[in-house]
Design a protein around this motif. Structure first.
Motif, PDB file in Angstrom:
ATOM      1  N   TYR A   1      13.481  18.607   2.791  1.00 36.49           N
ATOM      2  CA  TYR A   1      13.692  17.263   2.248  1.00 36.49           C
ATOM      3  C   TYR A   1      12.463  16.624   1.597  1.00 36.49           C
ATOM      4  O   TYR A   1      12.526  15.469   1.188  1.00 36.49           O
ATOM      5  CB  TYR A   1      14.205  16.340   3.357  1.00 36.49           C
ATOM      6  N   GLU A   2      11.385  17.366   1.443  1.00 31.76           N
ATOM      7  CA  GLU A   2      10.161  16.787   0.888  1.00 31.76           C
ATOM      8  C   GLU A   2      10.372  16.201  -0.512  1.00 31.76           C
ATOM      9  O   GLU A   2       9.957  15.077  -0.802  1.00 31.76           O
ATOM     10  CB  GLU A   2       9.052  17.843   0.866  1.00 31.76           C
TER      11      GLU A   2
ATOM     12  N   VAL B   1      12.860   9.375  -3.580  1.00 36.45           N
ATOM     13  CA  VAL B   1      13.248   8.037  -3.112  1.00 36.45           C
ATOM     14  C   VAL B   1      12.062   7.084  -3.240  1.00 36.45           C
ATOM     15  O   VAL B   1      12.191   5.977  -3.776  1.00 36.45           O
ATOM     16  CB  VAL B   1      13.757   8.083  -1.653  1.00 36.45           C
ATOM     17  N   CYS B   2      10.901   7.521  -2.793  1.00 36.17           N
ATOM     18  CA  CYS B   2       9.699   6.678  -2.870  1.00 36.17           C
ATOM     19  C   CYS B   2       9.334   6.379  -4.318  1.00 36.17           C
ATOM     20  O   CYS B   2       9.062   5.233  -4.677  1.00 36.17           O
ATOM     21  CB  CYS B   2       8.530   7.343  -2.146  1.00 36.17           C
ATOM     22  N   PHE B   3       9.346   7.406  -5.160  1.00 35.64           N
ATOM     23  CA  PHE B   3       8.955   7.222  -6.555  1.00 35.64           C
ATOM     24  C   PHE B   3       9.919   6.289  -7.286  1.00 35.64           C
ATOM     25  O   PHE B   3       9.498   5.467  -8.103  1.00 35.64           O
ATOM     26  CB  PHE B   3       8.876   8.564  -7.288  1.00 35.64           C
ATOM     27  N   GLN B   4      11.203   6.421  -7.008  1.00 33.20           N
ATOM     28  CA  GLN B   4      12.193   5.555  -7.674  1.00 33.20           C
ATOM     29  C   GLN B   4      11.933   4.079  -7.373  1.00 33.20           C
ATOM     30  O   GLN B   4      12.210   3.222  -8.206  1.00 33.20           O
ATOM     31  CB  GLN B   4      13.618   5.927  -7.240  1.00 33.20           C
ATOM     32  N   LEU B   5      11.385   3.788  -6.209  1.00 36.72           N
ATOM     33  CA  LEU B   5      11.127   2.393  -5.848  1.00 36.72           C
ATOM     34  C   LEU B   5       9.760   1.902  -6.317  1.00 36.72           C
ATOM     35  O   LEU B   5       9.646   0.784  -6.800  1.00 36.72           O
ATOM     36  CB  LEU B   5      11.267   2.207  -4.336  1.00 36.72           C
TER      37      LEU B   5
ATOM     38  N   ASP C   1       3.109   7.699  -9.113  1.00 37.40           N
ATOM     39  CA  ASP C   1       3.061   9.044  -8.546  1.00 37.40           C
ATOM     40  C   ASP C   1       2.197   9.122  -7.287  1.00 37.40           C
ATOM     41  O   ASP C   1       2.625   9.638  -6.255  1.00 37.40           O
ATOM     42  CB  ASP C   1       2.559  10.025  -9.605  1.00 37.40           C
ATOM     43  N   ALA C   2       0.976   8.582  -7.358  1.00 35.88           N
ATOM     44  CA  ALA C   2       0.062   8.669  -6.216  1.00 35.88           C
ATOM     45  C   ALA C   2       0.603   7.893  -5.018  1.00 35.88           C
ATOM     46  O   ALA C   2       0.554   8.370  -3.877  1.00 35.88           O
ATOM     47  CB  ALA C   2      -1.318   8.156  -6.606  1.00 35.88           C
ATOM     48  N   ALA C   3       1.118   6.695  -5.288  1.00 34.48           N
ATOM     49  CA  ALA C   3       1.684   5.892  -4.196  1.00 34.48           C
ATOM     50  C   ALA C   3       2.890   6.597  -3.583  1.00 34.48           C
ATOM     51  O   ALA C   3       3.052   6.603  -2.355  1.00 34.48           O
ATOM     52  CB  ALA C   3       2.070   4.509  -4.703  1.00 34.48           C
ATOM     53  N   ALA C   4       3.729   7.201  -4.419  1.00 32.48           N
ATOM     54  CA  ALA C   4       4.906   7.910  -3.913  1.00 32.48           C
ATOM     55  C   ALA C   4       4.494   9.091  -3.036  1.00 32.48           C
ATOM     56  O   ALA C   4       5.125   9.356  -2.009  1.00 32.48           O
ATOM     57  CB  ALA C   4       5.785   8.376  -5.070  1.00 32.48           C
ATOM     58  N   GLU C   5       3.433   9.800  -3.433  1.00 31.44           N
ATOM     59  CA  GLU C   5       2.941  10.911  -2.607  1.00 31.44           C
ATOM     60  C   GLU C   5       2.450  10.400  -1.256  1.00 31.44           C
ATOM     61  O   GLU C   5       2.762  10.987  -0.213  1.00 31.44           O
ATOM     62  CB  GLU C   5       1.835  11.656  -3.337  1.00 31.44           C
ATOM     63  N   ASP C   6       1.677   9.304  -1.267  1.00 33.82           N
ATOM     64  CA  ASP C   6       1.189   8.720  -0.015  1.00 33.82           C
ATOM     65  C   ASP C   6       2.346   8.248   0.866  1.00 33.82           C
ATOM     66  O   ASP C   6       2.343   8.466   2.079  1.00 33.82           O
ATOM     67  CB  ASP C   6       0.245   7.545  -0.294  1.00 33.82           C
ATOM     68  N   LEU C   7       3.318   7.604   0.244  1.00 37.04           N
ATOM     69  CA  LEU C   7       4.464   7.102   1.005  1.00 37.04           C
ATOM     70  C   LEU C   7       5.303   8.239   1.567  1.00 37.04           C
ATOM     71  O   LEU C   7       5.868   8.113   2.658  1.00 37.04           O
ATOM     72  CB  LEU C   7       5.307   6.185   0.119  1.00 37.04           C
ATOM     73  N   THR C   8       5.378   9.350   0.842  1.00 36.80           N
ATOM     74  CA  THR C   8       6.093  10.519   1.345  1.00 36.80           C
ATOM     75  C   THR C   8       5.421  11.019   2.626  1.00 36.80           C
ATOM     76  O   THR C   8       6.089  11.302   3.624  1.00 36.80           O
ATOM     77  CB  THR C   8       6.131  11.635   0.283  1.00 36.80           C
ATOM     78  N   GLN C   9       4.094  11.089   2.590  1.00 38.62           N
ATOM     79  CA  GLN C   9       3.361  11.507   3.792  1.00 38.62           C
ATOM     80  C   GLN C   9       3.575  10.517   4.933  1.00 38.62           C
ATOM     81  O   GLN C   9       3.779  10.909   6.085  1.00 38.62           O
ATOM     82  CB  GLN C   9       1.879  11.662   3.486  1.00 38.62           C
ATOM     83  N   ASP C  10       3.528   9.213   4.607  1.00 47.83           N
ATOM     84  CA  ASP C  10       3.764   8.190   5.630  1.00 47.83           C
ATOM     85  C   ASP C  10       5.159   8.316   6.234  1.00 47.83           C
ATOM     86  O   ASP C  10       5.341   8.172   7.444  1.00 47.83           O
ATOM     87  CB  ASP C  10       3.595   6.784   5.050  1.00 47.83           C
TER      88      ASP C  10
END
Length: 175
Positions: A16-17, A23-27, A31-40
């Motif tokens: 599901y990565e 989901v994060c990127f759409q909101l 890109d960088a924030a979405a990667e960080d939020l994915t890890q979070d």
């Protein structure tokens, strides 16, 4: 059943990565924030891995990711400040009254007020306002849910504004 072993959880991450990132990127549209939020999101999922509802892993992870992204967007809005040279604020983007009062007070006065706040607001305001940590970082440091940190931070800012108004603070910081 939950995802009690690291191997089981690793398979969940692999599966599901991309979805969580999307989901994060759409909101947040960054890109960088979405990667960080994915890890979070996966860190949060790992910490609560034994309570992942069997058969609903995808939906549960999407909800965690969406909540992380919404928290990020809310904290980004809360941190918005007027930059030098900006002479007006677009309608609907005015900072809360607490932030306006905080800008007028001296840094030392604010620091003293924060350090003498009652619990549970003092550690939250110290971390977020003095040490400039994000609500997510404060939540991890204090072992509290992010939503609780947001609530306590907002109430702490209100208490600061009220204290500053009582003291009659109108001394502007020198440019």
């Amino acid at each position: 059943m939950g995802y009690s072993t690291n191997e089981m959880f690793s398979r969940l991450v692999e599966q599901y990565e991309r979805l969580v990132y999307t989901v994060c990127f759409q909101l947040v549209r960054d890109d960088a924030a979405a990667e960080d939020l994915t890890q979070d999101a996966f860190l949060s999922a790992y910490l609560h891995r034994t309570s992942i509802p069997e058969g609903y892993e995808r939906q549960w992870l999407c909800r965690v990711a969406a909540n992380k992204a919404k928290d990020y967007l809310q904290s980004a809005y809360q941190r918005h400040t007027l930059l030098p040279g900006e002479d007006h604020i677009p309608p609907g983007q005015a900072p809360p009254a607490e932030e306006t009062a905080l800008r007028r007070a001296s840094a030392e006065e604010i620091r003293d007020l924060i350090l003498h706040m009652r619990q549970p607001y003092q550690p939250v305001c110290r971390l977020c306002l003095l040490e400039e940590r994000t609500p997510e970082e404060a939540a991890l440091a204090l072992g509290r849910p992010v939503k609780t940190i947001h609530t306590q931070l907002n109430r702490g800012k209100k208490l600061l504004r009220e204290a500053l108004e009582r003291s009659g603070t109108d001394g502007m910081l020198s440019p």
